[in-house]
Design an enzyme around this catalytic site. Structure first.
Site, PDB file in Angstrom:
ATOM      1  N   GLY A  57      43.864  33.763  39.575  1.00 58.53           N
ATOM      2  CA  GLY A  57      42.831  33.162  38.730  1.00 58.53           C
ATOM      3  C   GLY A  57      42.410  34.124  37.638  1.00 58.53           C
ATOM      4  N   ASP A  99      44.651  39.606  45.605  1.00 60.24           N
ATOM      5  CA  ASP A  99      45.385  39.885  46.844  1.00 60.24           C
ATOM      6  C   ASP A  99      46.670  39.061  46.955  1.00 60.24           C
ATOM      7  OD1 ASP A  99      43.728  37.651  46.959  1.00 60.24           O
ATOM      8  OD2 ASP A  99      43.614  37.699  49.137  1.00 60.24           O
ATOM      9  N   GLY A 100      46.575  37.763  46.602  1.00 57.88           N
ATOM     10  CA  GLY A 100      47.752  36.892  46.706  1.00 57.88           C
ATOM     11  C   GLY A 100      48.862  37.342  45.773  1.00 57.88           C
ATOM     12  N   SER A 101      48.504  37.633  44.541  1.00 57.39           N
ATOM     13  CA  SER A 101      49.499  38.068  43.546  1.00 57.39           C
ATOM     14  C   SER A 101      50.122  39.397  43.949  1.00 57.39           C
ATOM     15  CB  SER A 101      48.839  38.249  42.185  1.00 57.39           C
ATOM     16  OG  SER A 101      48.230  37.071  41.795  1.00 57.39           O
ATOM     17  N   THR A 157      39.825  40.253  40.234  1.00 58.50           N
ATOM     18  CA  THR A 157      39.445  38.958  40.781  1.00 58.50           C
ATOM     19  C   THR A 157      37.939  38.878  40.841  1.00 58.50           C
ATOM     20  OG1 THR A 157      39.367  37.511  42.708  1.00 58.50           O
ATOM     21  CG2 THR A 157      39.805  39.812  43.169  1.00 58.50           C
ATOM     22  N   ASP A 212      36.450  37.371  42.934  1.00 63.14           N
ATOM     23  CA  ASP A 212      36.096  37.309  44.362  1.00 63.14           C
ATOM     24  C   ASP A 212      35.799  38.686  44.954  1.00 63.14           C
ATOM     25  OD1 ASP A 212      36.773  34.645  43.993  1.00 63.14           O
ATOM     26  OD2 ASP A 212      38.783  34.886  44.831  1.00 63.14           O
ATOM     27  N   GLU A 236      31.254  29.086  48.200  1.00 62.88           N
ATOM     28  CA  GLU A 236      32.039  27.850  48.292  1.00 62.88           C
ATOM     29  C   GLU A 236      32.766  27.668  49.624  1.00 62.88           C
ATOM     30  OE1 GLU A 236      35.107  27.940  45.276  1.00 62.88           O
ATOM     31  OE2 GLU A 236      35.908  29.853  45.980  1.00 62.88           O
ATOM     32  N   GLN A 287      31.976  31.029  35.969  1.00 66.94           N
ATOM     33  CA  GLN A 287      31.950  32.419  36.464  1.00 66.94           C
ATOM     34  C   GLN A 287      33.169  33.227  36.036  1.00 66.94           C
ATOM     35  OE1 GLN A 287      30.476  31.967  40.932  1.00 66.94           O
ATOM     36  NE2 GLN A 287      31.327  30.101  40.086  1.00 66.94           N
ATOM     37  N   ARG A 288      34.209  32.549  35.640  1.00 64.78           N
ATOM     38  CA  ARG A 288      35.448  33.265  35.281  1.00 64.78           C
ATOM     39  C   ARG A 288      35.563  33.528  33.784  1.00 64.78           C
ATOM     40  NH1 ARG A 288      39.687  30.513  39.087  1.00 64.78           N
ATOM     41  NH2 ARG A 288      40.788  30.055  37.161  1.00 64.78           N
TER      42      ARG A 288
HETATM   43  N1  LIG Z   1      53.203  32.722  41.033  1.00 63.74           N
HETATM   44  C1  LIG Z   1      52.126  33.082  41.721  1.00 63.74           C
HETATM   45  N2  LIG Z   1      51.466  34.176  41.404  1.00 63.74           N
HETATM   46  C2  LIG Z   1      50.366  34.520  42.090  1.00 63.74           C
HETATM   47  N3  LIG Z   1      49.888  33.870  43.137  1.00 63.74           N
HETATM   48  C3  LIG Z   1      50.550  32.781  43.503  1.00 63.74           C
HETATM   49  C4  LIG Z   1      51.670  32.340  42.819  1.00 63.74           C
HETATM   50  N4  LIG Z   1      52.061  31.231  43.400  1.00 63.74           N
HETATM   51  C5  LIG Z   1      51.262  30.986  44.409  1.00 63.74           C
HETATM   52  N5  LIG Z   1      50.376  31.923  44.510  1.00 63.74           N
HETATM   53  C6  LIG Z   1      49.406  31.923  45.565  1.00 63.74           C
HETATM   54  O1  LIG Z   1      48.241  31.439  44.980  1.00 63.74           O
HETATM   55  C7  LIG Z   1      47.177  32.103  45.518  1.00 63.74           C
HETATM   56  C8  LIG Z   1      46.514  32.695  44.383  1.00 63.74           C
HETATM   57  O2  LIG Z   1      45.459  33.159  44.970  1.00 63.74           O
HETATM   58  P1  LIG Z   1      44.438  33.848  44.237  1.00 63.74           P
HETATM   59  O3  LIG Z   1      43.864  32.878  43.283  1.00 63.74           O
HETATM   60  O4  LIG Z   1      43.614  34.527  45.255  1.00 63.74           O
HETATM   61  O5  LIG Z   1      45.253  34.876  43.376  1.00 63.74           O
HETATM   62  P2  LIG Z   1      44.946  36.285  43.248  1.00 63.74           P
HETATM   63  O6  LIG Z   1      46.051  36.914  42.560  1.00 63.74           O
HETATM   64  O7  LIG Z   1      44.593  36.805  44.588  1.00 63.74           O
HETATM   65  O8  LIG Z   1      43.768  36.321  42.257  1.00 63.74           O
HETATM   66  P3  LIG Z   1      42.355  35.637  42.306  1.00 63.74           P
HETATM   67  O9  LIG Z   1      41.826  35.868  43.665  1.00 63.74           O
HETATM   68  O10 LIG Z   1      41.586  36.277  41.238  1.00 63.74           O
HETATM   69  O11 LIG Z   1      42.566  34.206  41.989  1.00 63.74           O
HETATM   70  C9  LIG Z   1      47.637  33.187  46.469  1.00 63.74           C
HETATM   71  O12 LIG Z   1      47.441  32.789  47.796  1.00 63.74           O
HETATM   72  C10 LIG Z   1      49.089  33.299  46.147  1.00 63.74           C
HETATM   73  O13 LIG Z   1      49.853  33.533  47.306  1.00 63.74           O
HETATM   74  O1  LIG Z   2      41.114  27.949  39.256  1.00 63.40           O
HETATM   75  P1  LIG Z   2      41.316  27.254  40.570  1.00 63.40           P
HETATM   76  O2  LIG Z   2      42.755  27.011  40.862  1.00 63.40           O
HETATM   77  O3  LIG Z   2      40.468  26.047  40.699  1.00 63.40           O
HETATM   78  O4  LIG Z   2      40.883  28.283  41.703  1.00 63.40           O
HETATM   79  C1  LIG Z   2      39.572  28.506  42.053  1.00 63.40           C
HETATM   80  C2  LIG Z   2      39.526  29.734  42.919  1.00 63.40           C
HETATM   81  O5  LIG Z   2      39.900  30.861  42.157  1.00 63.40           O
HETATM   82  C3  LIG Z   2      38.853  31.792  42.172  1.00 63.40           C
HETATM   83  O6  LIG Z   2      38.015  31.520  41.065  1.00 63.40           O
HETATM   84  C4  LIG Z   2      39.390  33.201  42.042  1.00 63.40           C
HETATM   85  O7  LIG Z   2      40.197  33.503  43.121  1.00 63.40           O
HETATM   86  C5  LIG Z   2      38.113  31.519  43.475  1.00 63.40           C
HETATM   87  O8  LIG Z   2      36.826  32.047  43.505  1.00 63.40           O
HETATM   88  C6  LIG Z   2      38.176  30.028  43.510  1.00 63.40           C
HETATM   89  O9  LIG Z   2      38.120  29.566  44.849  1.00 63.40           O
HETATM   90 MG   LIG Z   3      42.534  36.169  45.523  1.00 65.43          MG
END
Ligand SMILES: Nc1ncnc2c1ncn2[C@@H]1O[C@H](COP(=O)(O)OP(=O)(O)OP(=O)(O)O)[C@@H](O)[C@H]1O
Ligand SMILES: O=P(O)(O)OC[C@H]1O[C@](O)(CO)[C@@H](O)[C@@H]1O
Ligand SMILES: [Mg+2]
Length: 368
Positions: free
Chosen positions: A10, A114-116, A137, A139, A234, A283-284
């Site tokens: 995100g 963390d996911g990325s 993030t 979060d 949330e 918030q983003r």
């Molecule tokens: N191409 C991709 N790049 C990054 N994450 C991906 C992708 N495809 C799927 N995901 C998944 O989407 C989710 C993204 O989660 P998340 O939104 O938490 O991303 P993040 O990199 O941790 O950053 P943030 O928490 O700010 O959004 C993770 O669980 C990740 O495994």
């Molecule tokens: O932008 P999307 O896909 O609606 O994701 C929302 C999620 O991404 C975040 O804004 C950042 O990880 C979380 O707080 C929220 O749950």
């Molecule tokens: Mg994350």
């Protein structure tokens, strides 16, 4: 040297500031070329890979204050489990690695949550990519770093919302509920709740009791205040343990809506008019706070220095007033949750806010 940078997960405030810091350090400090990859791993998956030359941005000081990310980002489409048009899932990791090689890069900086970070770490191991990670993030749920880029701005937005809700709550004799993001962690709710004077702070790390929350609100009334502020993260569950979600498509869960459920319950139980604000993506976006710019700048410079030293598979982190770097394996351990015995919880409780109780079942995710 030619290095690449991508933003992933995100978006959040401060991503352009970190891109600028990387470009400045790499171009001015080392005379390297910097390539920006579009749309995270998706840009590398394309043939030809989607990338732009970032060297010219060395003078683009507007980036320091610009929200979003000029590179674009993705939080769906895991290359190891990529959704295909026919509904099946494919492993497209080899295409991402091929894209990286086609760009002729010597190293890659991945700015992500963390996911990325987990996805990039796996790709780097497979493809021999020289990877350095930068935590971002809203979060703030990455292990090993006290702050990730974007968190402070998101908290500032949530606090401003409480500042604006308090006078209208007082004018109308109401309970105001503010629902904030944070995915599975309650950091935004907790920080904003303390800074914004919330009377109740509900976070996924703590168990709440509706009767106790009702009594807490009624006691506020008995003590002579005509309004109350409640902040809820949330991912807080209904009292039957079910999550309130907007989307669960097999790729990811998107939370949202617990504030409305809580308003119905609390309004009925207290007999007090209750209204809800769901803050969402506000918030983003927007201009990064000075603190996020400072952290983004320090992270960007340190990440480039790590590449110069040939130290890879590291993630930069903020710890005890300075930038350090840690093993990526120690970062991709699942979300860092709120420490229910930590300073923020004891402060909120000490101020008289309702937080509920630590859960009886032990949670496995890190709290450090
Ligand atoms: N191409 C991709 N790049 C990054 N994450 C991906 C992708 N495809 C799927 N995901 C998944 O989407 C989710 C993204 O989660 P998340 O939104 O938490 O991303 P993040 O990199 O941790 O950053 P943030 O928490 O700010 O959004 C993770 O669980 C990740 O495994
Ligand atoms: O932008 P999307 O896909 O609606 O994701 C929302 C999620 O991404 C975040 O804004 C950042 O990880 C979380 O707080 C929220 O749950
Ligand atoms: Mg994350």
């Amino acid at each position: 040297m030619r290095i690449g940078i991508l933003t992933s997960g995100g978006d959040c405030a401060g991503l352009n500031a970190v891109i600028l810091a990387v470009v400045r350090r790499a171009v001015l400090g080392y005379g390297w070329d910097v390539v920006g990859i579009r749309q995270g791993t998706h840009g590398l998956m394309q043939d030809p890979p989607q990338a732009i030359d970032l060297n010219d941005h060395v003078n683009n000081d507007g980036m320091l204050r610009l929200g979003g990310t000029i590179l674009g980002t993705v939080n769906k489409g895991d290359p190891f489990h990529y959704p295909m048009p026919d509904g099946s899932f494919a492993d497209r990791s080899a295409e991402v690695i091929a894209g990286y090689n086609k760009l002729g890069l010597d190293a890659l900086i991945g700015v992500g949550g963390d996911g990325s970070m987990a996805i990039l770490h796996r790709l780097a191991k497979m493809g021999g990519i020289n990877l350095v990670g930068i935590p971002k993030t809203i979060d703030n749920d990455l292990a090993q770093t006290e702050y990730s880029i974007g968190f402070t701005t998101a908290v500032n937005v949530a606090v401003e919302a409480l500042d604006r809700l308090q006078p209208t709550a007082a004018s109308h004799d109401r309970i105001m509920i503010l629902e904030v993001m944070g995915r599975d962690a309650g950091h935004i709710a907790l920080f904003a709740g303390v800074a914004g004077g919330a009377d109740a702070i509900l976070i996924p790390e703590m168990d709440y009791d509706l009767d106790a929350l009702t009594e807490h609100c009624l006691n506020i009334r008995k003590r002579g205040r005509n309004h109350a502020l409640v902040i809820v993260a949330e991912a807080v569950k209904r009292d039957d343990g079910s999550a309130v979600t907007q989307e669960n498509d097999g790729q990811k869960i998107r939370y949202g809506g617990i504030g409305h459920w809580l308003a119905d319950e609390l309004g009925a139980r207290t007999g007090w008019e209750t209204r809800v604000t769901v803050l969402g993506h506000v918030q983003r976006g927007g201009i990064p706070s000075p603190r996020d710019r400072v952290i983004a700048s320090a992270f960007g410079v340190h990440a480039v220095d790590l590449i110069a030293e040939g130290r890879f598979d590291r993630v930069v982190a903020w710890s005890k007033r300075k930038v350090i770097d840690v093993d990526m394996a120690d970062v991709i351990v699942g979300p860092r949750l709120v420490d229910t015995n930590g300073t923020m919880v004891s402060t909120a409780k000490g101020l008289g806010a309702y937080l509920g109780t630590p859960p009886k079942t032990v949670r496995t995710a890190k709290t450090v």
